[in-house]
Design an enzyme around this catalytic site. Structure first.
Site, PDB file in Angstrom:
ATOM      1  N   HIS A  64       3.927  33.494 -36.231  1.00  0.00           N
ATOM      2  CA  HIS A  64       3.262  32.249 -35.088  1.00  0.00           C
ATOM      3  C   HIS A  64       3.467  31.514 -34.414  1.00  0.00           C
ATOM      4  CE1 HIS A  64       1.216  27.934 -36.548  1.00  0.00           C
ATOM      5  NE2 HIS A  64       2.497  27.867 -36.273  1.00  0.00           N
ATOM      6  N   GLU A  65       5.317  31.832 -34.665  1.00  0.00           N
ATOM      7  CA  GLU A  65       5.749  30.941 -33.345  1.00  0.00           C
ATOM      8  C   GLU A  65       6.112  31.616 -31.929  1.00  0.00           C
ATOM      9  OE1 GLU A  65       7.056  27.722 -33.923  1.00  0.00           O
ATOM     10  OE2 GLU A  65       6.312  28.206 -36.024  1.00  0.00           O
ATOM     11  N   HIS A  75       2.671  30.221 -29.963  1.00  0.00           N
ATOM     12  CA  HIS A  75       2.781  29.145 -29.586  1.00  0.00           C
ATOM     13  C   HIS A  75       3.909  30.434 -27.977  1.00  0.00           C
ATOM     14  CE1 HIS A  75       1.778  26.467 -32.387  1.00  0.00           C
ATOM     15  NE2 HIS A  75       2.922  26.703 -33.496  1.00  0.00           N
ATOM     16  N   GLU A 123      -2.231  23.971 -33.724  1.00  0.00           N
ATOM     17  CA  GLU A 123      -1.472  25.072 -35.283  1.00  0.00           C
ATOM     18  C   GLU A 123      -2.088  25.567 -35.707  1.00  0.00           C
ATOM     19  OE1 GLU A 123       1.727  24.747 -35.954  1.00  0.00           O
ATOM     20  OE2 GLU A 123       1.995  24.012 -34.252  1.00  0.00           O
TER      21      GLU A 123
END
Length: 664
Positions: A167-168, A171, A251
């Site tokens: 997930h990070e 980003h 997100e």
């Protein structure tokens, strides 16, 4: 959404953020000017309006205050992701860490970086935070930092931690980090008026109480302070709305990207479920959640209402991954048992090297590619690439892995990575190293080189990516010496080997990003004509790589030009200087790093079509393609799914570019 679409969307979000900032600033400036005008009117001579010059000065002062506060906060964050992580209480995870939980974290991050084609970011743990949370911060991949809370390390298993890290990384790949850094500066500028208003109000109130003579000025100052505080809170509301609007959608996109990376939703879904069933939730207690909530993996505060929340509701995120989940199904999270710290075996979904093996000496392209468009893979690793990265990391010999993680030895390993793979000119390069470093250190470089020759070509970029955190911590003077020495090694003979040049370009670009992150990518857009010529020159040089006859080179070049754009078909190829020297390649890639996203996407596909014209993609060619993409700031996952070690030496025509061949 692919890498280029995500980057374009990030730029659109940045423009929207700046427009909202300007609108909020204008409204606050107008409000402060009105409040001051009313206060001066009540304080001054009855019926006399405040002087226009004084009102103008108030407006200018307020605007400068907001803008100056934004610039001040942004400048503090210009050191990049590590500054954000340390400001929030993060502790750097050492490359040679022995603690099993932190070693597991480093391994997961390294695997995700290798699979993504990115340098390994700095890794931090928020030791004082018991909630389950994480964030990625920085302006560019070269200065990125990933931080997780101690609670996440202790509560999540390896698959769940991998889902959070994926997930990070989304980003990082989607361009969200730069938005988050800019948002921190912008929101501070908008909210600073509230802080000043409260200080003024508090100070004027206490002075009024202590004064024995109540003049007319004290109530006016209190009114100004109260007005500024009220307007400041309006600014806070603006800031929260801006932050929520920008963050929520990104997100959800990061959740979807994480599932796409790992090809299994269970790890990420279980991490979110554990947040719901964990007593500490995802709360951040030792930092201001108001300032950083938009950066976090999950909401960092229980105080944020749904209107101002920077993340979608937890239940909605879980149901997007597991539609059958009910709120009553949240697990009861207990303290972890000691065996949870150990490395778990590879997931069933991660294929082994043997399962992905292609024909000997060739690369098997990932199934995530869309047709023949290699650009679909840029910034888009899948479970096969992550499984490959994990197996590759495990297969790196301990001595090389330790050298990559060592601040001292990583310097020497970087030099070994650029030595001539064919072995024809390595003695000349080693002689240069002996003059610069002395015999003992040169001997170490030679030992690393020998070990790399046994491994094969597929380890060059991964080892550089692993070594990057250790390298960038060396003093600036040593890094300048390193890049200069690498360049001299490239120039040590009469050949310019394209892969080694691209390696040099990847190294220097990553180091530049880490030392001056705020300025990275801020250069002016290049004009069309120089960019076109540079693109065609690069395609022409690539066409000469691995195609020995002039007919094959010309045909490969034509294939690349056809993909790049129909406008180039009639371009005068004779006007292109294809002599491959470092200066020309520097000029070429420096220009191409500043072309638009559409141009870079087409260029990546054109280079891939040129390399693959002969319907064969060798290991060396696959690594060359990845190195070129990395130097263009288009991170390409590994294309080679083959069991190492690969053959260390390739036919001479596939390892170097000769001036006489290119000019023929």
């Amino acid at each position: 959404m692919n890498f280029f679409e995500a980057q374009d969307r990030a730029r659109q979000s940045t423009r929207w953020l700046l427009a909202a900032y300007v609108a909020a600033t204008l409204l606050i400036v107008a409000g402060v000017t009105i409040v001051v005008g009313i206060a001066l009117y009540t304080l001054g001579t009855p019926g006399e309006l405040p002087k226009p010059s004084l009102m103008l000065a108030t407006a200018i002062f307020t605007a400068v205050l907001i803008l100056g506060s934004t610039i001040y906060k942004t400048s503090l964050l210009s050191a990049g992701g590590s500054r954000v992580a340390t400001d929030l209480g993060g502790t750097l995870v050492a490359p040679d860490v022995k603690d099993p939980q932190r070693r597991r974290l480093r391994n997961v991050v390294e695997e995700m970086a290798i699979a993504s084609g990115l340098p390994v970011p700095d890794i931090y743990v928020l030791e004082a935070e018991e909630g389950i949370n994480a964030f990625a911060a920085g302006y560019t991949p070269g200065d990125a930092a990933i931080a997780v809370t101690r609670g996440a390390l202790e509560v999540l298993n390896r698959d769940e931690l991998q889902g959070v890290i994926a997930h990070e990384f989304s980003h990082v790949l989607n361009g969200d980090m730069r938005i988050n850094i800019r948002m921190m500066g912008i929101l501070f500028g908008i909210m600073v008026l509230s802080l000043i208003g409260r200080v003024v109000l508090r100070g004027s109130y206490h002075r009024g109480l202590m004064s024995s003579r109540r003049g007319r000025g004290a109530p006016a100052v209190m009114a100004i302070g109260a007005g500024m505080a009220v307007l400041g809170w309006i600014g806070v509301i603006f800031a929260r709305l801006i932050k929520a609007a920008v963050s929520r959608q990104r997100e959800m996109l990061a959740d979807a990207s994480a599932v796409q990376f790992t090809r299994q939703s269970q790890g990420l879904a279980n991490a979110l479920k554990k947040i719901g069933g964990y007593g500490k939730k995802s709360w951040i207690r030792n930092a201001d959640p108001e300032e950083v909530s938009h950066m976090l993996f999950a909401n960092g505060s229980r105080r944020l209402t749904s209107l101002f929340a920077t993340h979608p509701p937890l239940l909605r995120r879980i149901r997007a991954l597991d539609p059958s989940f009910k709120e009553s199904d949240y697990p009861v999270v207990r303290p972890p048992s000691p065996h949870d710290d150990a490395e778990a075996p590879a997931s069933e979904g991660a294929a082994s090297f043997a399962d992905r093996r292609g024909p000997t000496g060739t690369a098997a392209l990932s199934s995530t590619a869309s047709g023949d468009r290699i650009s679909a893979l840029v910034g888009n690793p899948g479970h096969r690439e992550i499984g490959f990265a994990r197996e590759l990391r495990k297969s790196i010999p301990g001595g090389l892995h330790d050298a990559a993680r060592s601040p001292q030895s990583s310097f020497l390993l970087a030099l070994a990575l650029v030595l001539d793979r064919s072995g024809n000119h390595v003695e000349r390069q080693l002689h240069l190293l002996k003059e610069q470093l002395g015999p003992e250190r040169t001997s170490l470089v030679k030992s690393y080189y020998d070990e790399l020759q046994q491994l094969g070509v597929g380890y060059g970029l991964p080892l550089l990516e692993i070594a990057f955190p250790a390298l960038k911590r060396r003093p600036a003077a040593q890094l300048d010496f390193l890049t200069g020495l690498v360049r001299r090694l490239i120039d040590a003979d009469d050949q310019t080997r394209l892969y080694e040049y691209c390696f040099y370009k990847v190294l220097t670009a990553s180091l530049d990003q880490s030392t001056n992150p705020a300025m990275s990518g801020s250069g002016r857009r290049v004009r069309k004509e120089p960019a076109r010529k540079a693109a065609l020159q690069l395609i022409r040089i690539v066409a000469c790589y691995g195609h020995r006859s002039k007919a094959l080179r010309d045909s490969a070049y034509a294939a690349g030009v056809a993909v790049f754009g129909s406008w180039a078909a009639d371009y005068d190829v004779n006007s292109i200087d294809t002599g491959p020297n470092v200066q020309q390649l520097d000029h070429c890639l420096d220009l191409l790093q500043r072309i638009g996203l559409t141009g870079r996407r087409n260029l990546v596909d054109a280079i891939a079509a040129t390399i693959r014209y002969d319907h064969e993609l060798t290991l060396a060619e696959a690594e060359l393609l990845r190195a070129i993409c990395a130097s263009l700031q288009c991170p390409l996952p590994p294309l080679v799914h083959q069991n190492p070690p690969a053959p260390a030496r390739l036919p001479e025509g596939r390892t170097a570019l000769r001036n006489e061949e290119i000019s023929s």
